[in-house]
Design a protein around this motif. Structure first.
Motif, PDB file in Angstrom:
ATOM      1  N   ASP A  75       0.698  -0.867  -0.151  1.00 23.66           N
ATOM      2  CA  ASP A  75       0.015   0.142  -0.084  1.00 23.66           C
ATOM      3  C   ASP A  75       1.079   1.301  -0.197  1.00 23.66           C
ATOM      4  O   ASP A  75      -0.206   2.294  -0.766  1.00 23.66           O
ATOM      5  CB  ASP A  75      -0.761  -0.068   1.082  1.00 23.66           C
ATOM      6  N   ASP A  76       1.906   0.581   0.403  1.00 25.87           N
ATOM      7  CA  ASP A  76       3.418   2.352   0.576  1.00 25.87           C
ATOM      8  C   ASP A  76       3.725   2.390  -0.032  1.00 25.87           C
ATOM      9  O   ASP A  76       4.662   3.165  -0.458  1.00 25.87           O
ATOM     10  CB  ASP A  76       3.773   2.151   2.105  1.00 25.87           C
ATOM     11  N   ILE A  77       3.877   1.826  -1.370  1.00 32.79           N
ATOM     12  CA  ILE A  77       4.908   1.847  -3.040  1.00 32.79           C
ATOM     13  C   ILE A  77       4.110   2.493  -3.982  1.00 32.79           C
ATOM     14  O   ILE A  77       3.006   2.206  -4.424  1.00 32.79           O
ATOM     15  CB  ILE A  77       5.159   0.132  -3.006  1.00 32.79           C
ATOM     16  N   MET A  78       4.365   3.868  -3.703  1.00 29.09           N
ATOM     17  CA  MET A  78       3.962   4.396  -5.189  1.00 29.09           C
ATOM     18  C   MET A  78       4.715   3.908  -6.497  1.00 29.09           C
ATOM     19  O   MET A  78       3.554   4.161  -7.148  1.00 29.09           O
ATOM     20  CB  MET A  78       4.790   5.977  -5.150  1.00 29.09           C
ATOM     21  N   TYR A  79       5.868   3.868  -6.226  1.00 25.15           N
ATOM     22  CA  TYR A  79       5.829   3.062  -8.228  1.00 25.15           C
ATOM     23  C   TYR A  79       7.152   3.093  -7.626  1.00 25.15           C
ATOM     24  O   TYR A  79       8.496   3.260  -6.758  1.00 25.15           O
ATOM     25  CB  TYR A  79       5.773   4.372  -9.113  1.00 25.15           C
ATOM     26  N   ILE A  80       8.262   1.867  -8.941  1.00 26.33           N
ATOM     27  CA  ILE A  80       9.478   1.812  -8.589  1.00 26.33           C
ATOM     28  C   ILE A  80       9.769   1.711  -9.446  1.00 26.33           C
ATOM     29  O   ILE A  80       9.743   1.691 -10.832  1.00 26.33           O
ATOM     30  CB  ILE A  80       9.361  -0.120  -8.914  1.00 26.33           C
ATOM     31  N   ASP A  81      10.852   1.912  -9.833  1.00 28.43           N
ATOM     32  CA  ASP A  81      12.367   1.878 -11.057  1.00 28.43           C
ATOM     33  C   ASP A  81      13.514   1.957 -10.834  1.00 28.43           C
ATOM     34  O   ASP A  81      13.745   1.467  -9.817  1.00 28.43           O
ATOM     35  CB  ASP A  81      12.278   3.859 -11.428  1.00 28.43           C
ATOM     36  N   SER A  82      13.993   1.284 -12.383  1.00 29.00           N
ATOM     37  CA  SER A  82      14.724   0.749 -12.134  1.00 29.00           C
ATOM     38  C   SER A  82      15.762   1.454 -13.190  1.00 29.00           C
ATOM     39  O   SER A  82      15.669   1.973 -14.081  1.00 29.00           O
ATOM     40  CB  SER A  82      15.109  -0.563 -12.699  1.00 29.00           C
ATOM     41  N   ASP A  83      17.106   1.524 -12.622  1.00 34.23           N
ATOM     42  CA  ASP A  83      18.410   2.273 -13.440  1.00 34.23           C
ATOM     43  C   ASP A  83      19.767   1.024 -13.330  1.00 34.23           C
ATOM     44  O   ASP A  83      20.100   0.989 -12.746  1.00 34.23           O
ATOM     45  CB  ASP A  83      18.535   3.354 -12.805  1.00 34.23           C
ATOM     46  N   LYS A  84      20.302   0.451 -14.542  1.00 35.62           N
ATOM     47  CA  LYS A  84      20.896  -0.269 -14.256  1.00 35.62           C
ATOM     48  C   LYS A  84      20.761  -1.467 -13.252  1.00 35.62           C
ATOM     49  O   LYS A  84      19.496  -2.067 -13.713  1.00 35.62           O
ATOM     50  CB  LYS A  84      22.591   0.481 -14.065  1.00 35.62           C
ATOM     51  N   HIS A  85      21.405  -1.774 -12.601  1.00 41.12           N
ATOM     52  CA  HIS A  85      20.902  -2.847 -11.985  1.00 41.12           C
ATOM     53  C   HIS A  85      20.255  -2.921 -10.473  1.00 41.12           C
ATOM     54  O   HIS A  85      20.076  -3.414  -9.742  1.00 41.12           O
ATOM     55  CB  HIS A  85      22.922  -3.456 -11.553  1.00 41.12           C
ATOM     56  N   ASN A  86      20.091  -1.552  -9.978  1.00 44.84           N
ATOM     57  CA  ASN A  86      19.622  -1.331  -8.970  1.00 44.84           C
ATOM     58  C   ASN A  86      17.899  -0.726  -9.154  1.00 44.84           C
ATOM     59  O   ASN A  86      17.525  -0.072 -10.788  1.00 44.84           O
ATOM     60  CB  ASN A  86      20.513   0.554  -8.442  1.00 44.84           C
ATOM     61  N   VAL A  87      17.004  -1.269  -8.284  1.00 46.28           N
ATOM     62  CA  VAL A  87      15.648  -0.868  -7.918  1.00 46.28           C
ATOM     63  C   VAL A  87      15.649  -0.689  -7.357  1.00 46.28           C
ATOM     64  O   VAL A  87      15.957  -0.289  -6.093  1.00 46.28           O
ATOM     65  CB  VAL A  87      15.183  -2.221  -8.357  1.00 46.28           C
ATOM     66  N   ILE A  88      14.717   0.866  -7.429  1.00 45.53           N
ATOM     67  CA  ILE A  88      14.505   1.794  -6.390  1.00 45.53           C
ATOM     68  C   ILE A  88      12.884   1.880  -5.486  1.00 45.53           C
ATOM     69  O   ILE A  88      11.965   1.882  -7.294  1.00 45.53           O
ATOM     70  CB  ILE A  88      14.904   2.778  -6.801  1.00 45.53           C
ATOM     71  N   LEU A  89      12.781   1.094  -5.163  1.00 45.92           N
ATOM     72  CA  LEU A  89      11.320   1.210  -4.179  1.00 45.92           C
ATOM     73  C   LEU A  89      11.000   2.951  -3.867  1.00 45.92           C
ATOM     74  O   LEU A  89      12.024   3.525  -2.715  1.00 45.92           O
ATOM     75  CB  LEU A  89      11.040  -0.029  -3.055  1.00 45.92           C
ATOM     76  N   HIS A  90      10.245   3.928  -4.398  1.00 46.03           N
ATOM     77  CA  HIS A  90       9.571   4.898  -3.718  1.00 46.03           C
ATOM     78  C   HIS A  90       8.857   4.925  -3.278  1.00 46.03           C
ATOM     79  O   HIS A  90       7.513   4.379  -3.544  1.00 46.03           O
ATOM     80  CB  HIS A  90       9.802   6.052  -5.067  1.00 46.03           C
ATOM     81  N   LEU A  91       8.409   4.881  -1.818  1.00 44.99           N
ATOM     82  CA  LEU A  91       7.612   4.823  -0.324  1.00 44.99           C
ATOM     83  C   LEU A  91       6.224   6.277  -0.283  1.00 44.99           C
ATOM     84  O   LEU A  91       7.379   7.097  -0.723  1.00 44.99           O
ATOM     85  CB  LEU A  91       7.500   4.010   0.688  1.00 44.99           C
ATOM     86  N   SER A  92       5.233   6.245  -0.050  1.00 41.23           N
ATOM     87  CA  SER A  92       4.697   7.111  -0.322  1.00 41.23           C
ATOM     88  C   SER A  92       5.453   8.060   1.035  1.00 41.23           C
ATOM     89  O   SER A  92       4.878   9.980   1.440  1.00 41.23           O
ATOM     90  CB  SER A  92       2.897   6.857   0.611  1.00 41.23           C
ATOM     91  N   ASP A  93       5.818   7.738   1.918  1.00 46.23           N
ATOM     92  CA  ASP A  93       6.729   8.619   3.321  1.00 46.23           C
ATOM     93  C   ASP A  93       8.036   8.897   2.814  1.00 46.23           C
ATOM     94  O   ASP A  93       7.910  10.193   3.702  1.00 46.23           O
ATOM     95  CB  ASP A  93       6.708   8.277   4.103  1.00 46.23           C
ATOM     96  N   GLY A  94       7.771   9.246   1.247  1.00 49.88           N
ATOM     97  CA  GLY A  94       9.288   9.807   0.797  1.00 49.88           C
ATOM     98  C   GLY A  94      10.495   9.558   1.065  1.00 49.88           C
ATOM     99  O   GLY A  94      11.836   9.458   0.488  1.00 49.88           O
TER     100      GLY A  94
END
Length: 171
Positions: A75-94
């Motif tokens: 519920d708290d995951i706004m979006y996820i993006d990948s860049d090269k070999h890293n994946v970043i989960l962006h959460l609603s609390d910033g």
């Protein structure tokens, strides 16, 4: 008993079923999930239990972050993006959780219809989309790109999700 549970850091839902309204105010101090006075209807009890269980049954996903695991609520995951070999989960609390993983693998683990793969490098939680132009606009103002080929399909998928989601809340 409720105070002792909270002192022990026990976060279970507590519902008071009682004949007396005397402790209703104090129930807030122990973060009670409900306070029903006897006699109560089965309907009231079911409504309260459904509310408590729905919030208690929030899904989480295991994400390896360095040498440890983090368990964000989906519920708290706004979006996820990948860049090269890293994946970043962006959460609603910033906050962000960075992991070395494949976006497709995380998408499979989450496995929820509200998460839309709108671009090769982006997976968006449609609950946070507030508008669709050429790209998705999230509630925090961030812009999530939509792949050019399939833009209409992505917009239609979101529209269908929004319509069904909105209709469910109306009931």
């Amino acid at each position: 008993t409720a105070r002792k549970l909270r002192k022990l850091q026990c976060k279970v839902p507590i519902i008071f079923l009682t004949a007396s309204p005397d402790y209703a105010i104090e129930s807030y101090e122990v973060r009670a999930s409900g306070y029903l006075l006897k006699p109560f209807s089965e309907e009231k009890l079911m409504k309260l239990l459904n509310m408590v269980l729905k919030t208690d049954m929030k899904r989480r996903v295991a994400i390896k972050n360095r040498r440890q695991y983090r368990y964000p609520y989906t519920d708290d995951i706004m979006y996820i993006d990948s860049d090269k070999h890293n994946v970043i989960l962006h959460l609603s609390d910033g906050s962000e959780i960075i992991t070395v993983d494949k976006l497709g693998e995380i998408e499979k683990r989450i496995n929820e219809k509200r998460f839309l793969r709108c671009h090769q490098s982006y997976l968006v939680n449609m609950d946070f989309i507030t508008d669709v132009k050429d790209d998705f606009i999230l509630s925090n103002g961030e812009i999530i790109p939509i792949r050019v080929r399939g833009r209409k399909e992505m917009a239609d998928t979101y529209y269908s999700y929004f319509k069904n989601h909105f209709d469910d809340e109306e009931e």
